[in-house]
Design a protein around this motif. Sequence first.
Motif, mmCIF file in Angstrom:
data_model
loop_
_atom_site.group_PDB
_atom_site.id
_atom_site.type_symbol
_atom_site.label_atom_id
_atom_site.label_comp_id
_atom_site.label_asym_id
_atom_site.label_seq_id
_atom_site.Cartn_x
_atom_site.Cartn_y
_atom_site.Cartn_z
ATOM 1 N N GLN A 1 5.380 1.837 -2.212
ATOM 2 C CA GLN A 1 5.046 1.973 -0.673
ATOM 3 C C GLN A 1 5.004 3.539 -0.352
ATOM 4 O O GLN A 1 4.208 3.828 0.733
ATOM 5 N N VAL A 2 6.005 4.269 -0.988
ATOM 6 C CA VAL A 2 6.056 5.480 -0.204
ATOM 7 C C VAL A 2 5.124 6.675 -0.988
ATOM 8 O O VAL A 2 5.171 6.892 -2.101
ATOM 9 N N ALA A 3 4.263 7.380 -0.129
ATOM 10 C CA ALA A 3 3.461 8.264 -0.419
ATOM 11 C C ALA A 3 3.916 9.779 -0.394
ATOM 12 O O ALA A 3 3.413 10.729 -1.181
ATOM 13 N N LYS A 4 4.551 9.933 0.539
ATOM 14 C CA LYS A 4 5.231 11.502 0.795
ATOM 15 C C LYS A 4 6.575 11.261 1.344
ATOM 16 O O LYS A 4 7.036 10.479 2.204
ATOM 17 N N ILE A 5 7.260 12.150 0.670
ATOM 18 C CA ILE A 5 8.928 12.500 1.224
ATOM 19 C C ILE A 5 9.241 13.749 1.739
ATOM 20 O O ILE A 5 8.735 14.781 0.953
ATOM 21 N N MET B 1 0.564 -1.064 0.079
ATOM 22 C CA MET B 1 -0.165 -0.038 -0.225
ATOM 23 C C MET B 1 0.736 1.316 -0.037
ATOM 24 O O MET B 1 1.788 1.302 0.642
ATOM 25 N N LYS B 2 0.482 2.131 -0.786
ATOM 26 C CA LYS B 2 1.239 3.585 -0.905
ATOM 27 C C LYS B 2 0.856 4.233 0.361
ATOM 28 O O LYS B 2 0.045 5.218 -0.036
ATOM 29 N N ASP B 3 1.363 4.100 1.313
ATOM 30 C CA ASP B 3 0.722 4.999 2.634
ATOM 31 C C ASP B 3 2.061 5.498 3.656
ATOM 32 O O ASP B 3 1.901 6.117 4.464
ATOM 33 N N LYS B 4 3.465 5.257 2.997
ATOM 34 C CA LYS B 4 4.530 5.516 4.082
ATOM 35 C C LYS B 4 5.161 6.844 3.719
ATOM 36 O O LYS B 4 5.220 7.341 2.605
#
Length: 423
Positions: A27-31, A1-4
């Motif tokens: 998996q990475v939603a926000k950096i 899931m793309k929520d990390k």
Amino acid sequence: MKDKKVLVVGGGGREHAIVDALSRSPQVAKIFCAPGNAGISSQAECIAIKDTDIEALKLFALANGIDLTVVGPEASLARGIVDTFREAGLKIFGHTCDASRIETSKEFAKRIMLKYGVPTAAYRTFTDYSEALEYVGGRPFPTVLKYDGLAAGKGVVVALNMDEADAALKDMLLDSRFGEGKVVVEDYMTGPEFSFMCFVSGKNVYPMPLSQDHKRAFDGDNGPNTGGMGAYTSLPFITEDDWKFAFEEIICRTAAGMEAEGCPLSGVLYGGLMKTPQGIKVVEFNARFGDPETEVVLPLLKSDIYDVFLAVAAGCELTEEPQWDDAVTIGVVLASDGYPGSYEKGFEITGCDQVDGILYHMGTRKDGEKLLTAGGRVMMCVVKGNDLSEARDKVYNEVARISCPNLFYRKDIAHIAFQADSK
Ligand code: GLY
């Protein structure tokens, strides 16, 4: 899931490459990146916190529900960012302060190498200027003098004669700029240098493609030392046997030694290695991704870097080896005229949108729609190719599309590979 949610600490080309790799993770939603730079801001939200302000970074990570933090610079590691974050229950990729001594203390690194049989140059450590000078007088020149601590890139001097050695030892042992110093005096080694970076999680070691940095400012490896003017992967002068030796006898042995010493690694171990006439030896270890090597290595990673970072941060084994593209990469750094000496900033850069390649920003800033130079090393253009010759032709085509009245670059990145190839 793309929520990390991920926080990257640092603000140079290396961190831009890390952010870029994370942006490819499903998996990475926000950096977030602290402090980041103008280029990074197109892929991450830049946060105005210094990379050494550990307390502010920790509060930011707690307040924003950060799932994982990834550390770029050694200065943050040396200040204990990993220890502080872990005490607060935060997941973080990077070595503890203790383990970072493999980079921050040249004497510690030498002791580890000696104890665990990792090949490196003969050395002795001194705190006393006169004793050091007397020892140096009895050794062949050139000789290598390394300040035992972080010295912002000024801590290693290759002295060609007694006068140069004397000046460097005075700087390192008598000048308060360096603090209460120790100096490691090493025999000089010859041969091509290369960089072997590995993800290390305790005893588990996962190699990245080899690369080579170009430290001198000008073509032909002339001029002053810099933070790196370019890099490439695929080194024809390293044989399979060389690779196996470097991996097993240097990197894995060091990782096992660090674990046995009670300071297991949980980040990147960077071996600065040399192929000497007597075999592969360690020049230095770094406790982090190299710069500019990371910019050419990470674009080749096919696996999800979030999984790699997360497992290593937890000291776990990876469920599968990271997979790498078979392509090769070359990167050319564009630097401000005058760098690494004094230089002016604020010149407009145009043509970046015409480049068919990756542009990692090192020292840029935005002024409205304009992109301006804001550092010594300004940006790095990286391209992939099927072989080095194709990649070299392409990278120089692409670099030529960038216009700025105050930038220069080396025209001979990867020249050693072409010399080795033609033998
Ligand atoms: N490229 C050398 C370093 O990262 O220290």
